[in-house]
Design a protein around this motif. Structure first.
Motif, PDB file in Angstrom:
ATOM      1  N   HIS A  89      43.771  81.315  31.729  1.00  0.00           N
ATOM      2  CA  HIS A  89      44.842  80.421  31.284  1.00  0.00           C
ATOM      3  C   HIS A  89      44.871  80.375  29.757  1.00  0.00           C
ATOM      4  N   LEU A  90      46.067  80.487  29.235  1.00  0.00           N
ATOM      5  CA  LEU A  90      46.303  80.308  27.803  1.00  0.00           C
ATOM      6  C   LEU A  90      47.380  79.245  27.693  1.00  0.00           C
ATOM      7  N   GLU A  91      47.064  78.107  27.074  1.00  0.00           N
ATOM      8  CA  GLU A  91      48.030  77.012  27.105  1.00  0.00           C
ATOM      9  C   GLU A  91      48.046  76.212  25.814  1.00  0.00           C
ATOM     10  N   ASN A  92      49.192  75.540  25.627  1.00  0.00           N
ATOM     11  CA  ASN A  92      49.346  74.579  24.538  1.00  0.00           C
ATOM     12  C   ASN A  92      50.076  73.352  25.095  1.00  0.00           C
ATOM     13  N   ASP A  93      50.770  72.624  24.252  1.00  0.00           N
ATOM     14  CA  ASP A  93      51.413  71.385  24.697  1.00  0.00           C
ATOM     15  C   ASP A  93      52.585  71.628  25.642  1.00  0.00           C
ATOM     16  N   VAL A  94      53.224  72.812  25.545  1.00  0.00           N
ATOM     17  CA  VAL A  94      54.465  73.043  26.300  1.00  0.00           C
ATOM     18  C   VAL A  94      54.356  74.176  27.317  1.00  0.00           C
ATOM     19  N   LEU A  95      53.383  75.080  27.142  1.00  0.00           N
ATOM     20  CA  LEU A  95      53.274  76.249  28.007  1.00  0.00           C
ATOM     21  C   LEU A  95      51.890  76.344  28.638  1.00  0.00           C
ATOM     22  N   ASP A  96      51.865  76.839  29.877  1.00  0.00           N
ATOM     23  CA  ASP A  96      50.618  77.188  30.550  1.00  0.00           C
ATOM     24  C   ASP A  96      50.810  78.586  31.124  1.00  0.00           C
ATOM     25  N   LEU A  97      50.116  79.572  30.544  1.00  0.00           N
ATOM     26  CA  LEU A  97      50.276  80.971  30.938  1.00  0.00           C
ATOM     27  C   LEU A  97      49.052  81.451  31.699  1.00  0.00           C
ATOM     28  N   GLU A  98      49.287  82.238  32.744  1.00  0.00           N
ATOM     29  CA  GLU A  98      48.218  82.920  33.465  1.00  0.00           C
ATOM     30  C   GLU A  98      48.316  84.408  33.140  1.00  0.00           C
ATOM     31  N   ILE A  99      47.216  84.949  32.550  1.00  0.00           N
ATOM     32  CA  ILE A  99      47.204  86.333  32.091  1.00  0.00           C
ATOM     33  C   ILE A  99      46.136  87.097  32.852  1.00  0.00           C
ATOM     34  N   SER A 100      46.568  88.177  33.483  1.00  0.00           N
ATOM     35  CA  SER A 100      45.659  88.972  34.306  1.00  0.00           C
ATOM     36  C   SER A 100      44.919  89.997  33.458  1.00  0.00           C
ATOM     37  N   SER A 101      43.667  90.261  33.833  1.00  0.00           N
ATOM     38  CA  SER A 101      42.914  91.318  33.153  1.00  0.00           C
ATOM     39  C   SER A 101      43.466  92.690  33.512  1.00  0.00           C
ATOM     40  N   LYS A 102      44.285  92.767  34.550  1.00  0.00           N
ATOM     41  CA  LYS A 102      44.955  94.027  34.900  1.00  0.00           C
ATOM     42  C   LYS A 102      46.178  94.191  34.014  1.00  0.00           C
ATOM     43  N   GLY A 103      46.024  94.944  32.937  1.00  0.00           N
ATOM     44  CA  GLY A 103      47.114  95.219  32.014  1.00  0.00           C
ATOM     45  C   GLY A 103      47.399  94.132  31.007  1.00  0.00           C
ATOM     46  N   GLY A 104      46.676  92.999  31.094  1.00  0.00           N
ATOM     47  CA  GLY A 104      47.017  91.886  30.212  1.00  0.00           C
ATOM     48  C   GLY A 104      48.397  91.339  30.519  1.00  0.00           C
ATOM     49  N   THR A 105      48.837  91.474  31.778  1.00  0.00           N
ATOM     50  CA  THR A 105      50.168  91.057  32.198  1.00  0.00           C
ATOM     51  C   THR A 105      50.227  89.550  32.403  1.00  0.00           C
ATOM     52  N   ILE A 106      51.313  88.945  31.934  1.00  0.00           N
ATOM     53  CA  ILE A 106      51.538  87.518  32.183  1.00  0.00           C
ATOM     54  C   ILE A 106      52.138  87.396  33.577  1.00  0.00           C
ATOM     55  N   THR A 107      51.368  86.846  34.489  1.00  0.00           N
ATOM     56  CA  THR A 107      51.765  86.776  35.893  1.00  0.00           C
ATOM     57  C   THR A 107      52.315  85.410  36.291  1.00  0.00           C
ATOM     58  N   LYS A 108      52.142  84.416  35.425  1.00  0.00           N
ATOM     59  CA  LYS A 108      52.684  83.092  35.744  1.00  0.00           C
ATOM     60  C   LYS A 108      52.869  82.312  34.445  1.00  0.00           C
ATOM     61  N   SER A 109      53.983  81.614  34.359  1.00  0.00           N
ATOM     62  CA  SER A 109      54.228  80.752  33.195  1.00  0.00           C
ATOM     63  C   SER A 109      54.814  79.437  33.673  1.00  0.00           C
ATOM     64  N   SER A 110      54.197  78.347  33.252  1.00  0.00           N
ATOM     65  CA  SER A 110      54.654  77.001  33.616  1.00  0.00           C
ATOM     66  C   SER A 110      55.123  76.289  32.355  1.00  0.00           C
ATOM     67  N   LEU A 111      56.287  75.662  32.454  1.00  0.00           N
ATOM     68  CA  LEU A 111      56.853  74.917  31.328  1.00  0.00           C
ATOM     69  C   LEU A 111      56.555  73.436  31.534  1.00  0.00           C
ATOM     70  N   LYS A 112      55.584  72.929  30.779  1.00  0.00           N
ATOM     71  CA  LYS A 112      55.036  71.600  31.038  1.00  0.00           C
ATOM     72  C   LYS A 112      56.042  70.471  30.845  1.00  0.00           C
ATOM     73  N   LYS A 113      56.976  70.634  29.924  1.00  0.00           N
ATOM     74  CA  LYS A 113      57.899  69.545  29.610  1.00  0.00           C
ATOM     75  C   LYS A 113      59.202  69.617  30.403  1.00  0.00           C
ATOM     76  N   HIS A 114      59.312  70.574  31.321  1.00  0.00           N
ATOM     77  CA  HIS A 114      60.501  70.706  32.159  1.00  0.00           C
ATOM     78  C   HIS A 114      60.055  70.717  33.617  1.00  0.00           C
ATOM     79  N   LEU A 115      60.527  69.746  34.382  1.00  0.00           N
ATOM     80  CA  LEU A 115      60.095  69.580  35.759  1.00  0.00           C
ATOM     81  C   LEU A 115      61.068  70.253  36.712  1.00  0.00           C
TER      82      LEU A 115
END
Length: 563
Positions: A89-115
């Protein structure tokens, strides 16, 4: 010549066709050919997703250049057993990203301030890698004649102590490829630094690619309106350009020419309210590409060339990856033309000033609902002279309505004589038959632009107004919530129907009894459609109707007293 009658029938016919088209779409059928939106896609779930996820090298379309055809395809998961794939997980106040070791691909992104339910629920998930929905951001390295690390390879990961920096490293054939992801506080932009080191004994020519992969399923929040979902790109020459999934499928749009060294350019994947985009550096040679990877699976990307890397030398490039909402205040500073991701279409020249004016009002009143009401009032005041002329013409037409009915009866077997007598009466009474229509036609582009502003503005998403309206982007369900119905039934659409009915009664009734009945039933038909529209749009129409009713009533009263 009953021009107004003809215009009314045209309006009714178009409304009927659009309602039938929406009914077709709502029941899973294809839209009418001439009403098919640019984003119409094959919404079937990929049947070969499992093969793609296992790293299959899928063929590229002939539209790719020879260099770009070396870019590997597939939606890769682990093919290097027994080594396990890690997700960080790589995250800050607005984003939560899931990054796979396979290719460094971003496989999931959550927008914390938008429901996901506007004003409540869980954070919106924009990117994910599931069997029924694939949406990824990935990058890699290609080199002609040499196997180098790409998005199908395993990368070692090292997360920074603050949780906002991630370093990924992979090596192949003496070529070390290092990607560093940096996420700044309160930012929707991920900075990606690509670093290539040549540990071999020969110089190499390499190219970095960055792409967005997505299935072709459209994302719409209602069955009664459609917004674009799909790839888009920007160049200084062609400006913003959407690329429909079906056009990629049919090879209808060739990629544009390579960008100049200082020419800004980016590629994006857009949908209602949200988008992602790769924005590389401007001092490199870049080319766009897009193609179909599999059934209902597409990608758009950009290659960026490196200079020749001598043995023992290192080169690096930095790119930006945006993942976030279509908020113009966020988009504008990122890159030239980046705010165009929020696309108003051909009415942009009108819509953008309207949105700017709406935001200025909101900065004062602090509530988007009241801002919509105030803006509607101001627009109505701006068009007051035109509206007044229209209503005066309608009032005059209402005065002579009994005489028109008498003429239709007297000359029902002689249309030529009827038209002649009607035109003579209009001349004597100084009535322009088009006087009630032309002012309205002039205002139509403004009101359509306002419609798209309210429909596309993510600022309305989850924004409350007052009392029972908690989300201006969602339909009003106040009554259906009380009785437990699954379909949206609210107070605002009912008020909308009442206002339309009153407005219809104030206008002159058509001489034709059938037309008169149709005019009375139109409020009911429109109110059914407005049950599914965002509350902010319905609020705008109610306020506009109420102002029109007041204006029409006052003019009718004045003409009545004069008579």
């Amino acid at each position: 010549m009953e021009i107004k009658k003809t215009l009314l029938w045209v309006v009714f016919s178009v409304s009927g066709i659009m309602l039938f088209n929406n009914w077709q779409i709502a029941h899973g059928n294809k839209p009418l050919p001439f009403l098919a939106p640019p984003s119409a896609t094959n919404s079937t779930t990929p049947s070969n997703v499992k093969d793609a996820e296992n790293g299959a090298q899928l063929p590229n379309t002939p539209s790719l250049s020879q260099k770009q055809s070396n870019i590997p395809g597939g939606v890769a998961k682990n093919t290097m057993e027994p080594i396990a794939i890690n997700t960080i997980h790589l995250e800050n106040d607005v984003l939560d990203l899931e990054i796979s070791s396979k290719g460094g691909t971003i496989t999931k992104s959550s927008l914390k301030k938008h429901l996901d339910k506007g004003d409540k629920g869980d954070p919106v998930i924009l990117m994910e890698n599931k069997a029924n929905h694939i949406y990824l951001a990935r990058s890699g390295l290609i080199s002609q004649g040499l196997d180098v690390p790409n998005h199908n390879d395993l990368f070692l990961q090292k997360l920074g102590s603050d949780g906002t920096t991630l370093v990924l490293v992979s090596e192949k054939n003496g070529i070390t490829y290092e990607k560093t992801y940096t996420l700044k506080p309160n930012s929707y932009v991920l900075e990606v630094t690509h670093k290539v080191t040549n540990k071999s004994s020969s110089p190499i020519l390499s190219t970095i690619y960055a792409e967005l992969v997505r299935d072709g399923t459209s994302i719409d929040e209602s069955e009664f309106y459609s917004t674009f979902t799909g790839p888009a790109m920007f160049t200084e020459k062609d400006k913003f350009k959407e690329v429909a999934f079906k056009d990629i499928e049919n090879n209808k749009i060739p990629p544009p020419a390579p960008l100049g060294l200082e020419e800004p350019g980016w590629v994006a994947m857009v949908q209602h309210y949200f988008a992602s985009a790769w924005i590389p550096e401007t001092n490199t040679k870049r080319e766009f590409y897009f193609d179909k990877l599999d059934k209902n699976l597409y990608r758009i990307g950009m290659t960026s060339s490196l200079d020749t890397i001598a043995p023992g030398a290192t080169q690096s490039q930095t790119a930006k990856l945006f993942i976030g909402p279509d908020d113009e205040t966020i988009l504008r500073p990122i890159s030239p033309g980046f705010e165009l991701i929020k696309d108003y279409g051909r009415l942009t020249i009108i819509a953008k000033p309207i949105f700017w004016f709406l935001t200025q009002i909101h900065s004062v009143v602090g509530n988007w609902g009241w801002a919509i009401i105030i803006l509607t009032v101001l627009i109505k005041l701006a068009f007051f002279p035109l509206s007044a002329a229209s209503y005066k013409s309608m009032a005059r037409m209402k005065e002579v309505q009994p005489r028109l009915v008498q003429m239709k009866e007297q000359y029902k077997n002689d249309p030529t004589k009827l038209n002649k007598e009607m035109m003579e009466m209009y001349r004597k009474e100084k009535i322009n038959p088009l006087g009630g229509c032309l002012p309205v036609v002039i205002q139509i582009p403004v009101f359509i632009s306002l419609y798209w502003v309210l429909l596309l503005s993510v600022e309305m998403r989850g924004a409350p107004w007052t009392l029972w309206i908690h989300d201006l982007s969602a339909p009003d369900t106040s009554l259906s919530d009380l009785v437990g119905l699954s379909i949206p039934i609210g107070i605002l659409p009912i008020l909308m129907a009442i206002s339309m009915f009153v407005q219809t009664k104030l206008n002159p009734a058509p001489p034709d009894p059938v037309q008169a009945k149709v005019m009375l039933f139109m409020p009911l038909a429109f109110s059914l459609m407005f049950f599914f529209f965002p509350s902010g749009l319905v609020l705008y129409y109610i306020v506009n109707n109420l102002l029109s009713i007041g204006q029409q009533w006052q003019i009718n009263r004045l003409y009545g007293s004069k008579k």
